[in-house]
Design a protein around this motif. Sequence first.
Motif, PDB file in Angstrom:
ATOM      1  N   UNK A 131     -26.210 -19.840 -28.887  1.00 10.70           N
ATOM      2  CA  UNK A 131     -27.151 -18.737 -28.732  1.00 10.70           C
ATOM      3  C   UNK A 131     -26.447 -17.402 -28.945  1.00 10.70           C
ATOM      4  N   UNK A 132     -25.220 -17.248 -28.364  1.00 11.72           N
ATOM      5  CA  UNK A 132     -24.490 -15.992 -28.527  1.00 11.72           C
ATOM      6  C   UNK A 132     -24.124 -15.774 -29.988  1.00 11.72           C
ATOM      7  N   UNK A 133     -23.703 -16.834 -30.684  1.00 10.01           N
ATOM      8  CA  UNK A 133     -23.366 -16.702 -32.105  1.00 10.01           C
ATOM      9  C   UNK A 133     -24.605 -16.324 -32.925  1.00 10.01           C
ATOM     10  N   UNK A 134     -25.739 -16.885 -32.589  1.00 12.00           N
ATOM     11  CA  UNK A 134     -26.984 -16.525 -33.295  1.00 12.00           C
ATOM     12  C   UNK A 134     -27.361 -15.067 -33.039  1.00 12.00           C
ATOM     13  N   UNK A 135     -27.147 -14.627 -31.800  1.00  9.96           N
ATOM     14  CA  UNK A 135     -27.401 -13.212 -31.535  1.00  9.96           C
ATOM     15  C   UNK A 135     -26.480 -12.326 -32.365  1.00  9.96           C
ATOM     16  N   UNK A 136     -25.171 -12.709 -32.434  1.00 13.61           N
ATOM     17  CA  UNK A 136     -24.233 -11.913 -33.222  1.00 13.61           C
ATOM     18  C   UNK A 136     -24.659 -11.859 -34.690  1.00 13.61           C
ATOM     19  N   UNK A 137     -25.106 -12.994 -35.206  1.00 17.14           N
ATOM     20  CA  UNK A 137     -25.542 -13.021 -36.614  1.00 17.14           C
ATOM     21  C   UNK A 137     -26.781 -12.177 -36.805  1.00 17.14           C
ATOM     22  N   UNK A 138     -27.742 -12.312 -35.848  1.00 18.41           N
ATOM     23  CA  UNK A 138     -28.983 -11.532 -35.964  1.00 18.41           C
ATOM     24  C   UNK A 138     -28.690 -10.048 -35.840  1.00 18.41           C
ATOM     25  N   UNK A 139     -27.793  -9.676 -34.903  1.00 16.99           N
ATOM     26  CA  UNK A 139     -27.467  -8.265 -34.730  1.00 16.99           C
ATOM     27  C   UNK A 139     -26.713  -7.732 -35.930  1.00 16.99           C
ATOM     28  N   UNK A 140     -25.905  -8.569 -36.581  1.00 19.01           N
ATOM     29  CA  UNK A 140     -25.137  -8.119 -37.739  1.00 19.01           C
ATOM     30  C   UNK A 140     -26.032  -7.789 -38.917  1.00 19.01           C
ATOM     31  N   UNK A 141     -27.194  -8.447 -39.034  1.00 18.44           N
ATOM     32  CA  UNK A 141     -28.094  -8.185 -40.155  1.00 18.44           C
ATOM     33  C   UNK A 141     -29.132  -7.122 -39.881  1.00 18.44           C
ATOM     34  N   UNK A 142     -29.130  -6.505 -38.725  1.00 19.72           N
ATOM     35  CA  UNK A 142     -30.136  -5.492 -38.373  1.00 19.72           C
ATOM     36  C   UNK A 142     -29.451  -4.141 -38.307  1.00 19.72           C
ATOM     37  N   UNK A 143     -29.863  -3.211 -39.164  1.00 18.44           N
ATOM     38  CA  UNK A 143     -29.232  -1.889 -39.234  1.00 18.44           C
ATOM     39  C   UNK A 143     -29.496  -1.046 -37.994  1.00 18.44           C
TER      40      UNK A 143
END
Length: 292
Positions: free
Chosen positions: A82-94
């Motif tokens: 879940x934390x890795x998915x959050x990091x990925x999602x946050x990385x793609x959102x400006x």
Amino acid sequence: MPDQDGQPQPPHSELASFGEELRREREIRGISLKEIADATKISKRFLEAIERNDHRTLPAPVFTRGFVREYAKYLGLNVDEIVNRYNYAAAGDDRIEKSAHLERLIAPPPPPLKEKPFKVSGIPPWYARIDSNVIITAIILAALAALGYWAVKHKREANAAAAREETVTSSAPHPALTRHPLPASGEKAPVPPPPPKDDTLHLVIEATSRSWVVLEADGKTVFNNEMQKGDRGSYEAKERFRFRTIGNAGGLAMTLNDVTIPPLGGDGDVVHDKVLDRDLLARERAEPHPTP
């Protein structure tokens, strides 16, 4: 669909899908946000903001990751995933503040490093190719050789000095040794004048045949030589005389304080450590021997 604050829903993004999935997992389990807030001590307002993707309400991403971790842990989800998915999602959102970790997730890999051409080094000097243990061993051997040479030289010098001292001692003239002609047949040998009356022991030796004599007076060697027939010597001592060696005991005639002392052995006998002292003188006075 408008959010609870009346603000328009932001465009769909990975972060929005992430928040919706968390909300769906919570609702499937029948868990309320208040229950999670009470258990994790996270403000309900922050939990709602995670599910709505309201980044203006949420704190910095480093704190939001901690909220997401506790949220997933309480729901029984795989926390690391879940934390890795959050990091990925946050990385793609400006709209989310980027961190170094997030930038590594989306940044292209660095170009490969160019290998430096191999350079053949030159031959090292001769002293660099010698093992240090060999050098240490050579130094130890040299030191031992120098020590041995010094010890041999010192011993030779000591032996030479001892030899010189012995030569000087043996070549020194011995006192009180005179030669007298033998008396004619039937005549008595002349007797030396009596010594003065004192406590000194007076020893007179006359050689009737060849004999080697080593004599000490009070522990000090006073004669160490060969006596020929007719040789005579007189010596003094405070306590005693000691013949360390007589090579021909029957070839000596002796008087101690004018008292004739019988021969200490027969002709040709070699005797050692014969003592003439006051006790012997007293015994010989008590039993005088006839003069030949």
